[in-house]
Design an enzyme around this catalytic site. Structure first.
Site, short mmCIF file in Angstrom:
data_model
loop_
_atom_site.label_atom_id
_atom_site.label_comp_id
_atom_site.label_asym_id
_atom_site.label_seq_id
_atom_site.Cartn_x
_atom_site.Cartn_y
_atom_site.Cartn_z
N TYR A 49 39.38 93.05 -12.30
CA TYR A 49 38.76 93.35 -13.60
C TYR A 49 39.65 93.33 -14.79
O TYR A 49 40.76 94.25 -14.63
CB TYR A 49 37.88 94.62 -13.47
CG TYR A 49 36.57 94.42 -12.53
CD1 TYR A 49 36.18 93.26 -12.00
CD2 TYR A 49 36.07 95.60 -12.14
CE1 TYR A 49 35.11 93.09 -11.16
CE2 TYR A 49 35.02 95.53 -11.20
CZ TYR A 49 34.52 94.22 -10.79
OH TYR A 49 33.46 94.07 -9.77
N1 LIG Z 1 31.27 93.11 -6.43
C1 LIG Z 1 30.76 92.03 -7.13
O1 LIG Z 1 31.14 90.94 -6.94
C2 LIG Z 1 30.42 92.76 -8.75
C3 LIG Z 1 30.02 91.66 -9.57
C4 LIG Z 1 29.57 92.07 -10.84
C5 LIG Z 1 29.44 93.42 -11.15
N2 LIG Z 1 30.08 94.33 -10.08
C6 LIG Z 1 30.18 95.84 -10.60
O2 LIG Z 1 28.90 96.15 -11.12
C7 LIG Z 1 29.00 96.71 -12.39
C8 LIG Z 1 27.80 96.62 -13.19
O3 LIG Z 1 27.40 95.22 -13.48
P1 LIG Z 1 26.76 94.59 -14.76
O4 LIG Z 1 27.51 94.99 -15.88
O5 LIG Z 1 26.61 93.29 -14.41
O6 LIG Z 1 25.52 95.66 -14.65
P2 LIG Z 1 24.31 95.70 -15.21
O7 LIG Z 1 23.71 97.36 -15.06
O8 LIG Z 1 23.21 94.85 -14.53
O9 LIG Z 1 24.61 95.51 -16.79
C9 LIG Z 1 25.11 96.01 -17.75
C10 LIG Z 1 24.93 95.56 -19.12
O10 LIG Z 1 23.80 95.64 -19.32
C11 LIG Z 1 23.52 96.00 -20.86
N3 LIG Z 1 22.89 97.34 -20.94
C12 LIG Z 1 23.19 98.23 -20.21
N4 LIG Z 1 22.28 99.50 -20.68
C13 LIG Z 1 21.71 99.03 -21.64
C14 LIG Z 1 20.64 99.72 -22.53
N5 LIG Z 1 20.31 100.93 -22.38
N6 LIG Z 1 20.39 98.78 -23.52
C15 LIG Z 1 20.70 97.70 -24.03
N7 LIG Z 1 21.78 97.17 -23.10
C16 LIG Z 1 22.33 97.75 -22.01
C17 LIG Z 1 25.07 96.12 -21.46
O11 LIG Z 1 25.45 94.85 -21.73
P3 LIG Z 1 25.73 94.49 -23.30
O12 LIG Z 1 25.63 95.35 -24.19
O13 LIG Z 1 27.04 93.42 -23.47
O14 LIG Z 1 24.21 93.34 -23.44
C18 LIG Z 1 25.94 96.55 -20.03
O15 LIG Z 1 27.00 96.04 -20.25
C19 LIG Z 1 30.29 96.00 -12.69
O16 LIG Z 1 31.03 97.03 -13.75
C20 LIG Z 1 31.23 96.24 -11.46
O17 LIG Z 1 31.63 97.42 -11.31
C21 LIG Z 1 30.51 93.99 -9.02
#
Ligand SMILES: NC(=O)c1ccc[n+]([C@@H]2O[C@H](COP(=O)([O-])OP(=O)(O)OC[C@H]3O[C@@H](n4cnc5c(N)ncnc54)[C@H](OP(=O)(O)O)[C@@H]3O)[C@@H](O)[C@H]2O)c1
Length: 366
Positions: free
Chosen positions: A63
């Site tokens: 990351y």
């Molecule tokens: N194992 C794997 O292959 C894998 C792959 C992906 C992720 N992960 C893990 O999973 C974690 C979460 O993934 P993700 O970031 O894709 O999760 P997510 O919770 O689906 O998306 C998070 C994003 O949604 C937006 N957001 C969140 N709360 C909000 C709100 N209240 N209002 C408006 N926008 C909001 C923000 O992006 P914006 O502000 O940019 O719109 C935020 O960065 C990662 O950090 C990582 O640790 C693992």
């Protein structure tokens, strides 16, 4: 606050918050640079999560090209919480292009990766060390043997798998059990109202073999917050998905927009946000130990923290289930209640299993 109730992770004695903090966006380098956060911005998010009682942190060696681990190492040391947090990191993706043993899941890379993560995280042990992605090559016996050796050496406390086929995880776990090796306790997979693919195989496998599933992208990368609207370009709205397309790489379909309307309706009835409903649904689905939520700001994290402070009533859950359902295809049709009562148990009242929450959820500990 729901984050300061801790649940057992899979078949283990490790107690974790049901909302984990994703830190894929801590740092501004590498693959995730486009939406990365500075150390200062990351600090605010991290501190708020801790203040709310959260203890489950997710990162990976690649990351932001190692910055996420480096920043976390600093923040954990600053807050003096190394023993309090459950620190997860992952290996697999290459950290040195061109070097065949700087990526993948072979023993040489696993050991090199753990040592490098320990240095960046400024710690001498990792709570949960995960294989990030199946590399399609390394024998499962080699991976589980190495996990066991790293556990014995005190470098890691628990092992886990992320983004693997369910047959691979089942093979890994049964091999570990048969040879009295340290088992995997957790499985990290994509799961949300817009991506329910893991229900076909992984969920039942995890429940059967003691792997607590941690769901990544539980908000579909932000789609389920409701801040995007359909547009000629696919979607419009402020956020990282605006130029990225749908999670599957295709354009956003009618189904996804219909689902969003249903989610908005449920959130309205409950007087909470769409993001809170989406996170609540994921975290309380069968087999799910925790949702790994990402946040781009403290404001977003704050808004999401109440996601587990309410109960999703059965009739509203059913509406979401229906709006997000993906009809089973091929052989999976044969495992549905309809097919079973038609051919396997015709004329017999077998009944569906009662709606179960994750075993981890039932093992609630204060
Ligand atoms: N194992 C794997 O292959 C894998 C792959 C992906 C992720 N992960 C893990 O999973 C974690 C979460 O993934 P993700 O970031 O894709 O999760 P997510 O919770 O689906 O998306 C998070 C994003 O949604 C937006 N957001 C969140 N709360 C909000 C709100 N209240 N209002 C408006 N926008 C909001 C923000 O992006 P914006 O502000 O940019 O719109 C935020 O960065 C990662 O950090 C990582 O640790 C693992």
């Amino acid at each position: 606050m729901s984050l300061d109730r801790y649940y057992l992770l899979g078949r283990s004695g490790l107690r974790v918050s049901r909302l984990a903090l994703g830190t894929m966006n801590f740092g501004t380098g590498g693959f995730h640079a486009a939406y990365g956060k500075t150390e200062d911005e990351s600090r605010q998010i991290f501190r708020r999560y801790l203040e709310a009682g959260g203890n489950f942190i997710d990162t990976a060696d690649f990351y932001t090209a190692g910055e996420s681990e480096r920043i976390l190492g600093t923040l954990i040391a600053e807050a003096n919480v190394r023993d309090k947090v459950v620190l997860t990191t992952k290996f697999t993706n290459s950290v040195a292009p061109g070097d065949p043993n700087a990526g993948g899941n072979g023993r040489k890379h696993m050991i090199r990766a753990v040592e490098a993560s320990l240095r960046r995280l400024r710690t001498d042990y990792i709570d949960l060390f995960m294989l990030h992605t199946w590399d399609r090559i390394t024998p499962v016996e080699e991976v589980m043997r190495t996990f066991d050796d790293l556990t014995t050496a005190g470098k890691i406390r628990y092992a886990g798998l992320s983004d693997v086929p369910s047959w691979y995880a089942a093979r890994a776990q049964t091999h570990a059990e048969a040879h009295a090796l340290a088992p995997a306790v957790s499985l990290q997979l994509p799961y949300s109202l817009i991506d329910r693919a893991i229900e076909q195989e992984h969920v039942a496998m995890g429940q059967t073999l003691g792997l607590g599933i941690t769901a990544w992208s539980p908000l579909g990368g932000g789609f389920l917050t409701g801040k995007y609207r359909p547009s000629d370009q696919g979607l419009s709205g402020e956020g990282r998905l605006s130029d990225a397309g749908s999670p599957s790489g295709s354009s956003w379909s009618e189904r996804e927009w219909r689902l969003l309307a249903a989610l908005e309706g449920v959130a309205g009835k409950l007087g909470v946000t769409m993001a809170q409903v989406a996170l609540n649904w994921v975290a309380t689905q069968p087999g799910i130990a925790a949702a790994i939520a990402g946040a781009s700001s403290v404001r977003q994290l704050d808004a999401n923290l109440g996601a587990l402070d309410f109960e999703l009533p059965a009739e509203l859950r059913a509406q979401l289930d229906e709006a997000s359902a993906v009809p089973p295809v091929s052989v999976y049709r044969m495992f549905t209640p309809g097919y079973q009562s038609w051919l396997v148990n015709p004329g017999v009242k077998v009944g569906d299993k009662p709606a179960e929450y994750a075993p981890a959820v039932q093992n609630w500990v204060a």
